[in-house]
Motif scaffolding. Sequence first.
Motif, mmCIF file in Angstrom:
data_model
loop_
_atom_site.group_PDB
_atom_site.id
_atom_site.type_symbol
_atom_site.label_atom_id
_atom_site.label_comp_id
_atom_site.label_asym_id
_atom_site.label_seq_id
_atom_site.Cartn_x
_atom_site.Cartn_y
_atom_site.Cartn_z
ATOM 1 N N ALA A 119 -31.981 26.670 15.154
ATOM 2 C CA ALA A 119 -30.895 27.461 14.570
ATOM 3 C C ALA A 119 -30.202 26.649 13.490
ATOM 4 O O ALA A 119 -30.263 25.411 13.469
ATOM 5 C CB ALA A 119 -29.891 27.868 15.644
ATOM 6 N N TYR A 120 -29.542 27.350 12.595
ATOM 7 C CA TYR A 120 -28.683 26.691 11.617
ATOM 8 C C TYR A 120 -27.493 26.057 12.336
ATOM 9 O O TYR A 120 -27.045 26.564 13.373
ATOM 10 C CB TYR A 120 -28.152 27.704 10.603
ATOM 11 C CG TYR A 120 -29.143 28.132 9.544
ATOM 12 C CD1 TYR A 120 -29.373 27.347 8.420
ATOM 13 C CD2 TYR A 120 -29.843 29.334 9.674
ATOM 14 C CE1 TYR A 120 -30.274 27.753 7.444
ATOM 15 C CE2 TYR A 120 -30.748 29.753 8.700
ATOM 16 C CZ TYR A 120 -30.946 28.941 7.584
ATOM 17 O OH TYR A 120 -31.847 29.343 6.622
ATOM 18 N N THR B 206 -35.827 32.519 8.686
ATOM 19 C CA THR B 206 -35.523 33.307 9.890
ATOM 20 C C THR B 206 -36.637 34.316 10.121
ATOM 21 O O THR B 206 -37.436 34.607 9.225
ATOM 22 C CB THR B 206 -34.163 34.028 9.773
ATOM 23 O OG1 THR B 206 -34.215 34.978 8.698
ATOM 24 C CG2 THR B 206 -33.041 33.024 9.508
ATOM 25 N N HIS C 130 -25.263 28.992 22.694
ATOM 26 C CA HIS C 130 -26.694 28.948 22.378
ATOM 27 C C HIS C 130 -27.501 28.418 23.552
ATOM 28 O O HIS C 130 -28.618 28.897 23.814
ATOM 29 C CB HIS C 130 -26.938 28.095 21.128
ATOM 30 C CG HIS C 130 -28.262 28.367 20.491
ATOM 31 N ND1 HIS C 130 -29.158 27.379 20.186
ATOM 32 C CD2 HIS C 130 -28.849 29.540 20.123
ATOM 33 C CE1 HIS C 130 -30.235 27.917 19.646
ATOM 34 N NE2 HIS C 130 -30.070 29.228 19.596
ATOM 35 N N ASN D 136 -23.089 33.145 12.903
ATOM 36 C CA ASN D 136 -23.618 31.975 13.601
ATOM 37 C C ASN D 136 -24.313 32.385 14.895
ATOM 38 O O ASN D 136 -25.145 31.640 15.427
ATOM 39 C CB ASN D 136 -22.491 30.996 13.929
ATOM 40 C CG ASN D 136 -21.868 30.399 12.692
ATOM 41 O OD1 ASN D 136 -22.463 29.587 12.005
ATOM 42 N ND2 ASN D 136 -20.638 30.825 12.395
ATOM 43 N N ARG D 137 -23.955 33.561 15.394
ATOM 44 C CA ARG D 137 -24.520 34.049 16.658
ATOM 45 C C ARG D 137 -25.546 35.156 16.443
ATOM 46 O O ARG D 137 -25.814 35.950 17.349
ATOM 47 C CB ARG D 137 -23.397 34.486 17.593
ATOM 48 C CG ARG D 137 -22.422 33.335 17.859
ATOM 49 C CD ARG D 137 -21.508 33.577 19.011
ATOM 50 N NE ARG D 137 -20.599 32.445 19.217
ATOM 51 C CZ ARG D 137 -19.943 32.192 20.329
ATOM 52 N NH1 ARG D 137 -20.075 33.006 21.373
ATOM 53 N NH2 ARG D 137 -19.145 31.144 20.442
ATOM 54 N N THR E 161 -29.029 36.454 16.586
ATOM 55 C CA THR E 161 -30.078 36.030 17.509
ATOM 56 C C THR E 161 -31.414 36.695 17.204
ATOM 57 O O THR E 161 -31.487 37.787 16.642
ATOM 58 C CB THR E 161 -29.704 36.351 18.970
ATOM 59 O OG1 THR E 161 -29.586 37.772 19.118
ATOM 60 C CG2 THR E 161 -28.396 35.695 19.358
ATOM 61 N N GLY F 104 -27.132 31.284 12.244
ATOM 62 C CA GLY F 104 -27.769 31.868 13.407
ATOM 63 C C GLY F 104 -29.151 31.306 13.670
ATOM 64 O O GLY F 104 -29.545 30.255 13.140
ATOM 65 N N GLU F 105 -29.909 32.028 14.481
ATOM 66 C CA GLU F 105 -31.206 31.529 14.920
ATOM 67 C C GLU F 105 -32.261 31.647 13.824
ATOM 68 O O GLU F 105 -32.267 32.592 13.044
ATOM 69 C CB GLU F 105 -31.646 32.269 16.184
ATOM 70 C CG GLU F 105 -30.751 31.958 17.376
ATOM 71 C CD GLU F 105 -31.279 32.477 18.685
ATOM 72 O OE1 GLU F 105 -30.990 31.836 19.715
ATOM 73 O OE2 GLU F 105 -31.969 33.516 18.692
ATOM 74 N N ARG F 106 -33.161 30.656 13.846
ATOM 75 C CA ARG F 106 -34.224 30.581 12.855
ATOM 76 C C ARG F 106 -35.561 30.994 13.479
ATOM 77 O O ARG F 106 -35.621 31.388 14.648
ATOM 78 C CB ARG F 106 -34.291 29.158 12.300
ATOM 79 C CG ARG F 106 -32.998 28.707 11.647
ATOM 80 C CD ARG F 106 -33.019 27.242 11.270
ATOM 81 N NE ARG F 106 -34.023 26.937 10.277
ATOM 82 C CZ ARG F 106 -33.784 26.300 9.131
ATOM 83 N NH1 ARG F 106 -32.537 25.931 8.825
ATOM 84 N NH2 ARG F 106 -34.765 26.043 8.292
ATOM 85 N N THR G 157 -34.663 27.336 20.904
ATOM 86 C CA THR G 157 -34.758 28.055 19.639
ATOM 87 C C THR G 157 -34.060 27.284 18.527
ATOM 88 O O THR G 157 -32.883 26.937 18.663
ATOM 89 C CB THR G 157 -34.109 29.447 19.765
ATOM 90 O OG1 THR G 157 -34.722 30.168 20.839
ATOM 91 C CG2 THR G 157 -34.270 30.234 18.473
ATOM 92 N N ARG H 64 -33.120 40.447 13.116
ATOM 93 C CA ARG H 64 -32.224 39.657 13.958
ATOM 94 C C ARG H 64 -31.134 40.609 14.461
ATOM 95 O O ARG H 64 -30.950 41.695 13.913
ATOM 96 C CB ARG H 64 -31.598 38.473 13.208
ATOM 97 C CG ARG H 64 -32.571 37.332 12.974
ATOM 98 C CD ARG H 64 -31.863 36.044 12.541
ATOM 99 N NE ARG H 64 -31.327 36.139 11.195
ATOM 100 C CZ ARG H 64 -30.473 35.261 10.678
ATOM 101 N NH1 ARG H 64 -30.018 34.240 11.417
ATOM 102 N NH2 ARG H 64 -30.033 35.400 9.439
#
Length: 275
Positions: A133-134, A209, A20, A232-233, A235, A263-265, A131, A214
């Motif tokens: 992220a969770y 998100t 990340h 988790n990745r 983006t 992943g990213e929020r 960024t 995404r």
Amino acid sequence: MTVQDTSADLAFTADWEEWHRQKDASLAREHGFLAVTGLHWLDDEPQRFPDAPGSWWADDDGVGVDLAEGEELVVDGTPVRGRHLFGAIPERGGVEAVWGDAVIEVAKRGGQDLVRPRHPENPLRVRFAGTPAYAPDPRWVVTGTYTAFPEPRPTTVGAAVEGLQHVYDAPGEIAFVLDGRPLRLTAFNGHTSGSLQVLFTDATSGVTTYAANRALHIDAPAADGTVTLDFNRATNLPCAYTDLATCPLPPAENRLPVAIEAGERIPYERISESA
């Protein structure tokens, strides 16, 4: 939990954190998307823009610019003055011309030519704080099965810019199970040989998100079609940060009816806009 389990969890988290960090560093590079200051669509009428030198146009022969006295661009390492013809730009292709410490991107998206200047001092880039992220969690790493279509399917999708469309060849689809629920995603070709990319939304989209899309990179399938989806990745695409991006939207079938809390929020920049 055993010491071995704890060690594996720590390694999983550390690997994700490094990924990340590198992802955010790439986003914030000197002439990355956070440096974009304008999205200028070209036609056959020459136009000047406040964040780029010259008068720009596009016709059947491609993109051209007329530089005024004292204006200069550097193209492929060569200084150019006066009139310069970039020629036809291929779809999803582009050329970068240097102007001082800025880069002027000349590109084609959705069949339309554009100029997109990138200035390192753009406040969006200067103020970028990473960024949100969770927290990474191994439960969001799932195994799927990739099935190639008999022939790649031309797939038309919308774009972050209203009225624009993108067409991608989808080579196949991925089936997987999440929390006991069978799901499928249409896959596009990834950025590395044999790899895949999926664009998707889910029940968190527009809540925690980014609403529009995404993306998830997937390594090349194994010989038996097995793939790993590490949500988790997942983006954000550039349009999550700036309205000056032309990112594709997911195909309709990739709107997942489950909440993928991984992943990213929503970027801080969008949160502050809606506050």
